[in-house]
Design a protein around this motif. Structure first.
Motif, PDB file in Angstrom:
ATOM      1  N   MET A  33       7.114  -7.833  -2.631  1.00 49.57           N
ATOM      2  CA  MET A  33       6.344  -6.707  -2.160  1.00 49.57           C
ATOM      3  C   MET A  33       6.832  -5.417  -2.810  1.00 49.57           C
ATOM      4  O   MET A  33       7.231  -4.483  -2.143  1.00 49.57           O
ATOM      5  CB  MET A  33       6.458  -6.600  -0.652  1.00 49.57           C
ATOM      6  N   THR A  68       3.767  -0.516  -3.288  1.00 53.73           N
ATOM      7  CA  THR A  68       3.641   0.139  -1.996  1.00 53.73           C
ATOM      8  C   THR A  68       2.215  -0.026  -1.477  1.00 53.73           C
ATOM      9  O   THR A  68       1.263   0.065  -2.238  1.00 53.73           O
ATOM     10  CB  THR A  68       3.951   1.644  -2.146  1.00 53.73           C
ATOM     11  N   ALA A  69       2.100  -0.278  -0.196  1.00 51.11           N
ATOM     12  CA  ALA A  69       0.774  -0.376   0.409  1.00 51.11           C
ATOM     13  C   ALA A  69       0.053   0.958   0.233  1.00 51.11           C
ATOM     14  O   ALA A  69       0.663   2.023   0.330  1.00 51.11           O
ATOM     15  CB  ALA A  69       0.899  -0.730   1.883  1.00 51.11           C
ATOM     16  N   SER A  70      -1.242   0.884  -0.024  1.00 51.05           N
ATOM     17  CA  SER A  70      -1.982   2.111  -0.323  1.00 51.05           C
ATOM     18  C   SER A  70      -2.011   3.070   0.869  1.00 51.05           C
ATOM     19  O   SER A  70      -2.053   4.281   0.681  1.00 51.05           O
ATOM     20  CB  SER A  70      -3.394   1.778  -0.783  1.00 51.05           C
ATOM     21  N   LYS A 124       0.444   3.581   2.945  1.00 48.06           N
ATOM     22  CA  LYS A 124       1.738   4.265   2.983  1.00 48.06           C
ATOM     23  C   LYS A 124       1.738   5.431   1.998  1.00 48.06           C
ATOM     24  O   LYS A 124       2.212   6.522   2.300  1.00 48.06           O
ATOM     25  CB  LYS A 124       2.857   3.284   2.647  1.00 48.06           C
ATOM     26  N   THR A 160      -0.851 -12.049   9.985  1.00 44.99           N
ATOM     27  CA  THR A 160       0.077 -10.947   9.726  1.00 44.99           C
ATOM     28  C   THR A 160       0.948 -11.141   8.493  1.00 44.99           C
ATOM     29  O   THR A 160       1.464 -10.170   7.956  1.00 44.99           O
ATOM     30  CB  THR A 160       1.011 -10.735  10.929  1.00 44.99           C
ATOM     31  N   GLU A 163       6.319  -2.174   5.134  1.00 42.96           N
ATOM     32  CA  GLU A 163       5.225  -2.582   4.239  1.00 42.96           C
ATOM     33  C   GLU A 163       4.191  -3.459   4.936  1.00 42.96           C
ATOM     34  O   GLU A 163       2.992  -3.233   4.811  1.00 42.96           O
ATOM     35  CB  GLU A 163       5.780  -3.333   3.019  1.00 42.96           C
ATOM     36  N   ARG A 164       4.659  -4.471   5.649  1.00 47.16           N
ATOM     37  CA  ARG A 164       3.727  -5.396   6.306  1.00 47.16           C
ATOM     38  C   ARG A 164       2.873  -4.682   7.343  1.00 47.16           C
ATOM     39  O   ARG A 164       1.718  -5.037   7.558  1.00 47.16           O
ATOM     40  CB  ARG A 164       4.490  -6.550   6.950  1.00 47.16           C
ATOM     41  N   TYR A 178       1.804  -1.547   7.183  1.00 47.15           N
ATOM     42  CA  TYR A 178       0.739  -0.826   6.490  1.00 47.15           C
ATOM     43  C   TYR A 178      -0.307  -1.786   5.923  1.00 47.15           C
ATOM     44  O   TYR A 178      -1.498  -1.495   5.933  1.00 47.15           O
ATOM     45  CB  TYR A 178       1.316   0.058   5.382  1.00 47.15           C
ATOM     46  N   GLU A 179       0.145  -2.934   5.422  1.00 52.62           N
ATOM     47  CA  GLU A 179      -0.798  -3.922   4.896  1.00 52.62           C
ATOM     48  C   GLU A 179      -1.704  -4.451   6.005  1.00 52.62           C
ATOM     49  O   GLU A 179      -2.914  -4.597   5.815  1.00 52.62           O
ATOM     50  CB  GLU A 179      -0.044  -5.078   4.232  1.00 52.62           C
ATOM     51  N   GLU A 224      -4.218  -1.736   7.077  1.00 50.05           N
ATOM     52  CA  GLU A 224      -5.293  -1.616   6.090  1.00 50.05           C
ATOM     53  C   GLU A 224      -6.300  -2.755   6.240  1.00 50.05           C
ATOM     54  O   GLU A 224      -7.509  -2.543   6.220  1.00 50.05           O
ATOM     55  CB  GLU A 224      -4.693  -1.612   4.682  1.00 50.05           C
ATOM     56  N   LYS A 225      -5.782  -3.965   6.431  1.00 49.16           N
ATOM     57  CA  LYS A 225      -6.657  -5.127   6.613  1.00 49.16           C
ATOM     58  C   LYS A 225      -7.471  -4.994   7.904  1.00 49.16           C
ATOM     59  O   LYS A 225      -8.659  -5.302   7.932  1.00 49.16           O
ATOM     60  CB  LYS A 225      -5.808  -6.403   6.658  1.00 49.16           C
TER      61      LYS A 225
END
Length: 185
Positions: free
Chosen positions: A1, A4-6, A8, A64, A97-98, A100-101, A104-105
């Motif tokens: 990973m 970076t998640a968008s 974040k 998740t 990170e997870r 934010y991912e 977003e989802k």
């Protein structure tokens, strides 16, 4: 990973400065942040059928991307045929990170898939945290509709560092949560 998640990146570049201007914070440390997202499934019917817990753990792990854990009962309740330390639910706590991912989802894929979706209620807990109840796990793309045996709901709690509901609402609104009735925009 490594990437970076968008969301974040968007928080750092757009959301944080907007909140700082909106609430006139003197320090960047006062700006509310999303601390964690907790996803919980209470499975009372697991008392009768033990396989439901395993299925729920697998589904929540798929949704998740992080291993879910079974929650156990704290005491005996005879009326519910419940014994102490029996598995009666499943939960997972997402951070960094997870988190934010998943957010977003949830915002971009899962919530728009709800039938007759008109937005989510904007009721907070008084401390800037928000809990969203979802009736069906099939709104997530990772769940194969043909393979599910039982429709299970879940609670998704967004824990923020916001001291008030208004600030928590502003933070989650900036992240893109589609609230039904916009408060004083």
């Amino acid at each position: 990973m490594s990437n970076t998640a968008s969301l974040k990146k968007e928080y750092a570049e757009r959301i944080a400065p907007a909140l700082k201007n909106q609430f006139q914070y003197s320090s960047t440390m006062q700006i509310p942040v999303l601390k964690k997202i907790v996803i919980n499934q209470g499975l009372g019917m697991a008392v009768a059928d033990k396989k439901i817990i395993e299925v729920a753990i697998n589904e929540l792990t798929a949704i998740t991307g992080q291993k879910a854990v079974a929650t156990v009962s704290r005491k005996d309740i005879a009326n519910f045929k419940l014994r102490k330390k029996m598995p009666i639910g499943v939960m997972v706590t997402l951070r960094r990170e997870r988190m934010y991912e998943f957010l977003e989802k949830l915002v971009r894929v899962a919530l728009p898939r709800i039938r007759d979706f008109k937005g989510i209620e904007s009721k907070f807990d008084g401390r800037g945290n928000y809990t969203l109840g979802i009736q069906e796990q099939i709104i997530f793309p990772e769940i194969n509709i043909d393979s599910i045996t039982k429709i299970l709901g879940m609670n998704i709690t967004f824990v923020t560092s916001a001291p008030t509901d208004e600030e928590g609402y502003a933070l989650l609104k900036e992240f893109g949560l589609p609230f039904k009735n916009s408060k004083k925009d």
